[in-house]
Every structure is written in structure tokens, then in C-alpha cells.
Design a protein around this motif. Structure first.
Motif, PDB file in Angstrom:
ATOM      1  N   SER A   1      -3.330   5.173  -4.996  1.00  0.00           N
ATOM      2  CA  SER A   1      -2.558   4.523  -3.944  1.00  0.00           C
ATOM      3  C   SER A   1      -3.224   4.687  -2.583  1.00  0.00           C
ATOM      4  CB  SER A   1      -1.146   5.107  -3.911  1.00  0.00           C
ATOM      5  OG  SER A   1      -0.397   4.565  -2.837  1.00  0.00           O
TER       6      SER A   1
ATOM      7  N   THR B   1      -2.554  11.809  -1.169  1.00  0.00           N
ATOM      8  CA  THR B   1      -2.566  10.350  -1.011  1.00  0.00           C
ATOM      9  C   THR B   1      -3.240   9.939   0.282  1.00  0.00           C
ATOM     10  OG1 THR B   1      -0.517  10.154  -2.287  1.00  0.00           O
ATOM     11  CG2 THR B   1      -1.139   8.277  -0.918  1.00  0.00           C
TER      12      THR B   1
ATOM     13  N   GLY C   1      -1.687   2.614  -8.947  1.00  0.00           N
ATOM     14  CA  GLY C   1      -1.050   3.863  -8.563  1.00  0.00           C
ATOM     15  C   GLY C   1       0.397   3.940  -9.015  1.00  0.00           C
ATOM     16  N   LEU C   2       1.134   2.844  -8.845  1.00  0.00           N
ATOM     17  CA  LEU C   2       2.536   2.813  -9.264  1.00  0.00           C
ATOM     18  C   LEU C   2       2.670   2.947 -10.777  1.00  0.00           C
ATOM     19  CD1 LEU C   2       3.746  -0.050  -6.901  1.00  0.00           C
ATOM     20  CD2 LEU C   2       4.566   2.307  -6.843  1.00  0.00           C
TER      21      LEU C   2
ATOM     22  N   SER D   1      -2.849  -0.663  -5.593  1.00  0.00           N
ATOM     23  CA  SER D   1      -1.478  -0.182  -5.462  1.00  0.00           C
ATOM     24  C   SER D   1      -0.721  -0.314  -6.780  1.00  0.00           C
ATOM     25  CB  SER D   1      -0.759  -0.960  -4.362  1.00  0.00           C
ATOM     26  OG  SER D   1      -1.375  -0.739  -3.110  1.00  0.00           O
TER      27      SER D   1
ATOM     28  N   GLY E   1       0.797  -1.225   0.000  1.00  0.00           N
ATOM     29  CA  GLY E   1       0.000   0.000   0.000  1.00  0.00           C
ATOM     30  C   GLY E   1       0.829   1.274   0.000  1.00  0.00           C
TER      31      GLY E   1
ATOM     32  N   GLY F   1       3.463  -5.749  -6.198  1.00  0.00           N
ATOM     33  CA  GLY F   1       2.005  -5.740  -6.211  1.00  0.00           C
ATOM     34  C   GLY F   1       1.445  -7.062  -6.699  1.00  0.00           C
TER      35      GLY F   1
ATOM     36  N   GLN G   1      -4.461   1.608  -0.042  1.00  0.00           N
ATOM     37  CA  GLN G   1      -3.864   1.300   1.250  1.00  0.00           C
ATOM     38  C   GLN G   1      -4.806   1.547   2.416  1.00  0.00           C
ATOM     39  OE1 GLN G   1      -0.738   3.954   2.907  1.00  0.00           O
ATOM     40  NE2 GLN G   1      -0.892   5.061   0.963  1.00  0.00           N
TER      41      GLN G   1
ATOM     42  N   PHE H   1       4.139   3.268  -2.927  1.00  0.00           N
ATOM     43  CA  PHE H   1       4.091   4.433  -3.806  1.00  0.00           C
ATOM     44  C   PHE H   1       4.855   5.610  -3.186  1.00  0.00           C
ATOM     45  CE2 PHE H   1       1.984   8.541  -4.396  1.00  0.00           C
ATOM     46  CZ  PHE H   1       2.019   8.705  -5.778  1.00  0.00           C
TER      47      PHE H   1
END
Length: 402
Positions: free
Chosen positions: A116, A62, A96-97, A93, A30, A181, A120, A33
Motif C-alpha cells: 500500500s 506503510t 495491499g487490500l 493499492s 492509496g 481500486g 500511494q 488501506f
């Protein structure tokens, strides 16, 4: 009845390695990022031309998204199997990455932060429900282990991200996190949830009660100071102490390593001991001491920042294990999802506001010497909240007092 429930096994079974792994990875993926972003922040700031306030606001966005998600969905997520929610955490996650790795503007980075944060936010409610099915005598160790997954992510990001960024660029450093992930998805699917076990009896302490509300206030201030420090420590080491990108990233890795070991140790001993509130006080004071040492490094020498980072990591990062042990041992299982969401909301609000306040202080031209007073004040506030009190079971009401 969900498939997760159908898969439930007896709480008397030995905890499977798959459960240990899935909880650890779910908690770690989570925040990966932000930990990756922190470790390579000088490169990202330069490439996207970000101001200190804009950089600090990434954490705010975030964790703001995480706080809102925890508040709105933390309790309702209990209607889904814990394993299903853990899979969703990893998928979110990954998203987001991936978005951050492709970002060409600040607006896209903000979108990545929101994805992200949403992901999380559900990691603690889901994993706490998993832990609630574990026999009481084993919970502390498992809580400390799962919470240490967060610091493992910080350690991995601090070690690997600067190296990958130096060799191939910061975008590839971010994209490398997608692999973790995928591991999170696989490990969650391989886990069988445990049937619920009885909660631990309440513990007594010196004087006065600790409620979920007070625990949340403590968590807010610890989170405020913790993330303000985490987000700016490598940047401070690079800009103020003259350390290169790799040594600055290694400071973040040191915090993660010390925090990982500390969370495991304190999780086990907080569960076994009876002075949990006193422990929270000691950890808040230790976090403040770590910041003081970091501040003093500009006068004494850059070597002191390593000492300060280690003290900070050992104290501030361990507090989350202790608060989770207190929560799970005092809140009835049927209320655990909602209580965890309440606590997580305070934590994420602290996480989000701390870096922003630090960044705004820098933007106003005050410099790091004044900006470090921001997390220091937060840790002092947490210490005042955690002055020794009695921890008692909470019965059906988040605001209950004996």
C-alpha cells in the motif's frame, strides 16, 4: 514519446469530468488501506492479538515504504506518463487490500502495508503533473478537489467498514475496498492528460522566504500529528470514552467528511489569496486546538470528542491542499516531479513516525492523556515553522532562496 503525451490536449480546453474523477479516485485509493484498518482497528487488534506498538508500527511500515518510494522513484516516475503511474497506484493499492484481507499473521499485515505504501507514494507526483497542465485560474479548485479524495476515502471507510465488519467480518470490510481500486484503474485509463500550462507568478507575503525545504519540514510535522491522531482517534473513543465500534468508526468518518470539504474550500481560496503562509499557520494552530478538545473529552464528556474531531479535520487535513497549491504555483513544471517527491517524502516520514510514537507512548503505560501530547507537540512545531514568510518562485533548485 509516450502515448500519454500523444493524447495531450490543449490546456485551454475545459477540464473533463474524467480528469476530475481520476484525480479524486487516485488520491483516495492509496490511503484506503490504513483508513479501513483504522475504522475497524478494535476487531483487527483482537483477532490478530496485536499490541499497541505493533498496531502503530503498521502505519510506520506503510508510510516508511511510501517515503522511500517517493524519494527513490518520485522523480524518475516523471519518465512515464502520468496516466500510467496512476494506473499503477490503483493496482498496487488493490494488492495491499487483498493481502490484508487474507492476513493470518502480523507479518502478512506488514507486507500488505508495504504494498500500500509503495502504491500511494506515487499518487501525488502523478496527479500534480496532471494539474500542471491546467490553466492557472483553475488549479486551486482542482488541487483542493483531488486532495479531498484522500478524505473521501476516510469518510467511506469510516462509514462502510464498521457496518460491513459487523455484518460479515473485518476481512470482508477490507476486501470491499478492492472495488474502489478497480474504479481507479478504469477512471485513469479514461483520462487524457493535459498539455503543460504556465505556472502562476510568485506571490509575496510579510517577511522572509518559504522554500521547498521549509515546506517539507512543515509537512513532516503536520503529517506526524495528523496520522498519529487519525490512527488512534477511533481506538481512543472506544477504549477511553466507552463508545461502540460503530460510533467510534463514525468519528473517523466525521474527520473525513469535514476534511474533504475543508480541502476543497482551502484549495480554492489558497490559490486565489496571497497569504498562503499565514494560512498554514492558522491551520497548524487549528489542528492543535482539535487535539486539545479531544483530550478534554475525558473530563467534559464524550460529546466533546466529536467537536474536537471536526476541528482537527477542518484544520489538519486541509493543510495538504494549501501546501500543494504553494508547491505547484512556485516550482517550475520541469522540476515539479522531483519537488513533489521531496515534499511527499517528508509527509510520509511524518505519517509513519507519528502513529509509532503514539503507540510506544501507550505501550510504556503512559495512557492516552500523555500520548495525545505527541501530536499536539508536532502541530505546535508546524506552527512555529509556518510563522508568516514570503512565498517566492523557486528556480531550478529545491533549496533556492531569493
Amino acid at each position: 514519446m509516450s502515448s500519454d503525451t500523444a493524447d495531450a490536449t490543449s490546456a485551454k480546453e475545459k477540464i473533463s469530468p474524467a480528469l476530475w474523477m481520476s484525480l479524486f479516485v487516485c488520491m483516495g485509493i492509496g490511503p484506503l488501506f490504513l483508513y479501513t484498518l483504522t475504522a475497524i482497528s478494535p476487531l483487527v487488534i483482537a483477532d490478530l492479538d496485536l499490541s499497541p506498538a505493533e498496531y502503530g508500527a503498521i502505519s510506520t511500515v506503510t508510510f516508511g515504504a511510501a517515503a522511500l518510494t517517493a524519494l527513490l522513484l518520485g522523480g524518475p516516475s516523471s519518465r512515464f506518463g502520468a496516466r500510467t503511474v496512476m494506473v499503477a497506484v490503483s493496482v498496487g493499492s488493490i494488492s495491499g487490500l487483498a493481502v490484508l484481507a487474507l492476513a493470518e499473521s502480523y507479518a502478512v499485515v506488514v507486507v500488505a502495508g508495504v504494498l500500500s505504501g509503495v502504491a500511494q507514494a506515487l499518487s501525488n507526483p502523478a496527479t500534480n503533473r496532471m494539474v500542471a497542465g491546467v490553466p492557472v485560474r483553475q488549479r486551486g479548485a482542482l488541487i483542493g478537489w483531488k486532495q479531498s479524495g484522500v478524505q473521501a476515502a476516510q469518510l467511506v471507510a469510516g462509514l462502510a467498514a464498521p457496518l460491513i465488519a459487523a455484518a460479515a467480518g473485518w476481512r470482508w470490510a477490507v476486501a470491499a475496498g478492492v472495488v474502489l481500486g478497480i474504479l481507479g484503474v478504469v477512471s485513469a485509463l479514461a483520462t487524457r492528460p493535459l498539455a503543460r500550462a504556465d505556472r502562476a507568478p510568485g506571490r509575496t507575503e510579510e517577511s522572509g522566504p518559504i522554500s521547498v525545504v521549509m515546506l517539507t519540514a512543515y509537512t513532516f510535522f503536520i503529517g506526524f500529528g495528523l496520522q498519529a491522531t487519525n490512527a488512534h482517534l477511533p481506538l481512543f473513543a472506544h477504549l477511553e470514552l466507552g463508545l461502540g465500534l460503530r460510533p467510534a468508526g463514525l468519528i473517523a468518518a466525521l474527520v473525513g467528511l469535514v476534511g474533504l470539504l475543508s480541502r476543497i474550500w482551502w484549495g480554492r481560496h489558497a490559490d486565489a489569496g496571497s497569504r498562503q503562509a499565514s494560512t498554514l499557520l492558522v491551520l497548524a494552530i487549528g489542528a492543535a486546538l482539535g487535539v486539545v478538545l479531544v483530550m478534554a473529552s475525558t473530563l467534559v464528556g464524550s460529546w466533546l470528542v466529536w467537536v474536537g474531531a471536526a476541528v482537527f479535520g477542518a484544520a489538519a487535513l486541509a493543510s495538504n491542499s494549501v501546501t500543494m497549491v504553494v508547491l505547484i504555483s512556485t516550482v517550475p513544471v520541469e522540476s515539479l516531479g522531483t519537488a513533489t517527491a521531496f515534499l511527499a517524502t517528508g509527509m510520509y516520514l511524518g505519517f509513519g513516525s507519528g502513529p509509532l510514537a503514539f503507540g510506544l507512548t501507550l505501550d510504556l503505560g503512559a495512557g492516552f492523556g500523555v500520548a495525545w501530547l505527541v501530536p499536539l507537540a508536532a502541530f505546535v512545531a508546524a506552527a512555529l515553522i509556518s510563522l508568516p514568510r514570503r512565498i517566492t518562485p523557486l528556480k531550478g533548485n529545491l533549496h533556492a532562496h531569493p
